[in-house]
Design a protein around this motif. Structure first.
Motif, mmCIF file in Angstrom:
data_model
loop_
_atom_site.group_PDB
_atom_site.id
_atom_site.type_symbol
_atom_site.label_atom_id
_atom_site.label_comp_id
_atom_site.label_asym_id
_atom_site.label_seq_id
_atom_site.Cartn_x
_atom_site.Cartn_y
_atom_site.Cartn_z
ATOM 1 N N ALA A 67 0.746 -1.304 -0.040
ATOM 2 C CA ALA A 67 0.028 -0.005 0.086
ATOM 3 C C ALA A 67 0.894 1.277 0.119
ATOM 4 C CB ALA A 67 -0.986 -0.133 1.263
ATOM 5 N N TYR A 68 2.069 1.122 0.375
ATOM 6 C CA TYR A 68 3.084 2.475 0.535
ATOM 7 C C TYR A 68 4.324 2.129 0.307
ATOM 8 C CZ TYR A 68 3.356 0.501 5.480
ATOM 9 O OH TYR A 68 3.503 -0.316 6.450
ATOM 10 N N THR A 69 4.714 0.771 -0.216
ATOM 11 C CA THR A 69 5.820 0.303 -0.533
ATOM 12 C C THR A 69 6.210 0.520 -2.009
ATOM 13 O OG1 THR A 69 6.076 -0.638 1.513
ATOM 14 C CG2 THR A 69 7.967 -1.301 -0.226
ATOM 15 N N PRO A 70 6.854 1.279 -2.585
ATOM 16 C CA PRO A 70 6.991 1.270 -4.195
ATOM 17 C C PRO A 70 8.043 -0.081 -4.591
ATOM 18 C CG PRO A 70 7.591 3.456 -3.306
ATOM 19 C CD PRO A 70 7.436 2.433 -1.995
ATOM 20 N N LEU A 184 4.054 6.075 7.929
ATOM 21 C CA LEU A 184 3.414 5.547 6.687
ATOM 22 C C LEU A 184 2.223 4.826 6.899
ATOM 23 C CD1 LEU A 184 6.819 4.056 5.165
ATOM 24 C CD2 LEU A 184 5.257 5.777 4.102
ATOM 25 N N GLU A 185 2.244 3.856 8.088
ATOM 26 C CA GLU A 185 0.922 3.324 8.773
ATOM 27 C C GLU A 185 -0.045 4.397 8.777
ATOM 28 O OE1 GLU A 185 0.029 0.086 8.916
ATOM 29 O OE2 GLU A 185 1.825 -0.860 8.659
ATOM 30 N N VAL A 190 -5.388 6.877 6.926
ATOM 31 C CA VAL A 190 -6.034 7.982 6.633
ATOM 32 C C VAL A 190 -6.574 7.721 5.119
ATOM 33 C CG1 VAL A 190 -5.786 10.568 5.969
ATOM 34 C CG2 VAL A 190 -5.011 9.778 7.888
ATOM 35 N N TYR A 191 -5.801 7.295 4.282
ATOM 36 C CA TYR A 191 -6.285 7.169 2.965
ATOM 37 C C TYR A 191 -7.318 6.061 2.800
ATOM 38 C CZ TYR A 191 -5.756 5.568 -1.914
ATOM 39 O OH TYR A 191 -6.373 5.438 -3.334
ATOM 40 N N ILE A 192 -7.245 5.242 3.669
ATOM 41 C CA ILE A 192 -8.342 3.737 3.564
ATOM 42 C C ILE A 192 -9.686 4.649 4.080
ATOM 43 C CG2 ILE A 192 -9.148 1.961 4.826
ATOM 44 C CD1 ILE A 192 -6.165 0.633 4.938
ATOM 45 N N GLU A 193 -9.596 5.560 5.051
ATOM 46 C CA GLU A 193 -10.605 6.237 5.503
ATOM 47 C C GLU A 193 -11.215 7.338 4.462
ATOM 48 O OE1 GLU A 193 -11.454 8.928 9.353
ATOM 49 O OE2 GLU A 193 -10.862 6.790 9.751
ATOM 50 N N ASN A 194 -10.225 7.935 3.808
ATOM 51 C CA ASN A 194 -10.745 8.813 2.673
ATOM 52 C C ASN A 194 -9.787 8.768 1.516
ATOM 53 O OD1 ASN A 194 -11.615 11.070 1.004
ATOM 54 N ND2 ASN A 194 -11.706 12.499 2.544
ATOM 55 N N PRO A 195 -10.081 8.081 0.505
ATOM 56 C CA PRO A 195 -8.821 7.969 -0.622
ATOM 57 C C PRO A 195 -8.731 9.385 -1.332
ATOM 58 C CG PRO A 195 -10.570 6.093 -0.836
ATOM 59 C CD PRO A 195 -11.074 7.297 0.216
ATOM 60 N N ASN A 196 -9.432 10.535 -1.074
ATOM 61 C CA ASN A 196 -9.276 11.745 -1.690
ATOM 62 C C ASN A 196 -7.997 12.479 -1.164
ATOM 63 O OD1 ASN A 196 -11.189 11.415 -3.687
ATOM 64 N ND2 ASN A 196 -12.762 11.875 -2.205
ATOM 65 N N ILE A 197 -7.797 12.026 0.313
ATOM 66 C CA ILE A 197 -6.923 12.966 0.901
ATOM 67 C C ILE A 197 -5.388 12.110 0.589
ATOM 68 C CG2 ILE A 197 -5.784 12.992 3.361
ATOM 69 C CD1 ILE A 197 -8.524 13.068 4.122
ATOM 70 N N GLN A 198 -4.685 13.249 0.247
ATOM 71 C CA GLN A 198 -3.174 12.699 -0.367
ATOM 72 C C GLN A 198 -2.159 12.620 1.059
ATOM 73 O OE1 GLN A 198 -1.712 12.103 -3.502
ATOM 74 N NE2 GLN A 198 -4.051 11.859 -3.822
#
Length: 348
Positions: A67-70, A184-185, A190-198
């Motif tokens: 989810a956050y590891t390129p 990162l966690e 935060v992203y899971i709760e609101n995918p529009n937030i960067q």
């Protein structure tokens, strides 16, 4: 999950086609590599040197979160964590093998991105990729790396050879990888709760990189050789400072005094730990994944190392009956305890 959005399904290539595709541009640089990829086994010649071998496995969902590891960072890190083991023996890393298991969700472009990081790490550290394996996986992405290295027998440093009175030293700074992981966690939730937030990672580049793209400390091995200093014992900091120091003490049958005020912690690590309500010292002692080198040297070497900014003297080795102790900033003495990564559980 990966930057390249074109998708070439792996079944279009097949296993051998994939191997051929990923290895076609390999260039061998080590004189000790007689035969690399393309036969039943690699052929190496270390001309009388002692061979060093270490292996590590990284599992999706356990050791990394896509989810956050390129994927490029992941490939780079997979090599680094293995090279670190060879440097912890005071050796030279020379070859690696890489085996991967992947599910059908990964197209060719994703695997290419992973290998970009692998090749970059090999290039940066002058290491040859000489083999490996690929297979299907129902458990997500699995990466297994074996690293080969060498050293003269007289130069090899073990964990079990620390002596009473030795100075305890550590390279770099500690706790950054763990606080980077916490950041990162948090942003993932935060992203899971609101995918529009960067993700809000501004100003936190250092600790994020400590987690996602660590660097094995070959430079410290080179520096010690320049200084004509051979450590009496050494280990890399993968599971936290406390755990690693206890390994040295237990295997050497010695005690230690570790001074909290001497533990090197970067200001960004310190501030971020406080933001999360964490004790920065605990992050350094128990966080892990810093991949710094923890080593001991004879007191007679003090003048050679005292002004070096690349590592810090953080304590000394004592006789075994004195125990392993943490001396706090206020002067209190506490037994040193390992609360680092447990491969079959969680953080203690």
């Amino acid at each position: 999950m990966f930057e390249n959005q074109e998708r070439t399904h792996l079944d279009e290539l097949g296993e051998f086609g994939l191997i051929s595709h990923l290895t076609k541009n390999i260039k061998l640089t080590q004189k000790s590599t007689i035969k690399g990829v393309g036969d039943d086994a690699a052929v190496l010649d270390h001309a009388g040197k002692k061979l060093l071998v270490s292996t590590d496995m990284l599992l999706e969902g356990i050791h990394f979160d896509l989810a956050y590891t390129p994927l490029k960072h992941l490939g780079y890190k997979a090599i680094q964590v293995n090279l670190s083991d060879i440097y912890a023996m005071n050796g030279t890393a020379s070859q690696v093998t890489v085996s991967i298991g992947m599910s059908s969700k990964f197209p060719l472009e994703a695997i290419e991105e992973l290998y970009e990081g692998i090749y970059l790490a090999c290039d940066n550290y002058n290491v040859d990729l000489v083999g490996g394996d690929t297979t299907a996986s129902k458990q997500g992405l699995v990466i297994s790396v074996t690293v080969l290295g060498y050293a003269d027998e007289k130069d090899i440093v073990y964990r079990n050879t620390a002596e009473e009175g030795d100075l305890i030293c550590v390279s770099g700074d500690l706790g950054g990888a763990y606080t980077g992981l916490q950041l990162l966690e948090r942003e993932k939730l935060v992203y899971i709760e609101n995918p529009n937030i960067q993700p809000d990672l501004e100003g936190k580049d250092y600790i994020v990189e400590r987690q996602l793209k660590p660097e094995a400390r070959k430079d410290i091995i080179d520096l010690l050789k320049e200084l004509n200093v051979k450590p009496t014992s050494m280990i890399d900091v993968s599971d936290g400072l406390a755990s690693e120091l206890l390994h040295i003490c237990k295997q050497s049958d010695k005690g230690c005094n570790l001074y909290e005020e001497k533990i090197p912690i970067d200001p960004m690590t310190y501030e971020t730990a406080r933001e999360f309500g964490l004790d920065p010292t605990v992050c350094a002692l128990s966080g892990g994944e810093d991949y710094e080198l923890l080593f001991t040297v004879k007191q007679a070497e003090y003048d050679k190392i005292k002004f070096k900014m690349d590592f810090t003297i953080i304590g000394y080795i004592t006789e075994p009956n004195a125990g392993c102790n943490l001396i706090t900033k206020s002067g209190n003495v506490h037994p040193l305890k390992a609360q680092g990564w447990n491969a079959f559980g969680s953080q203690a």
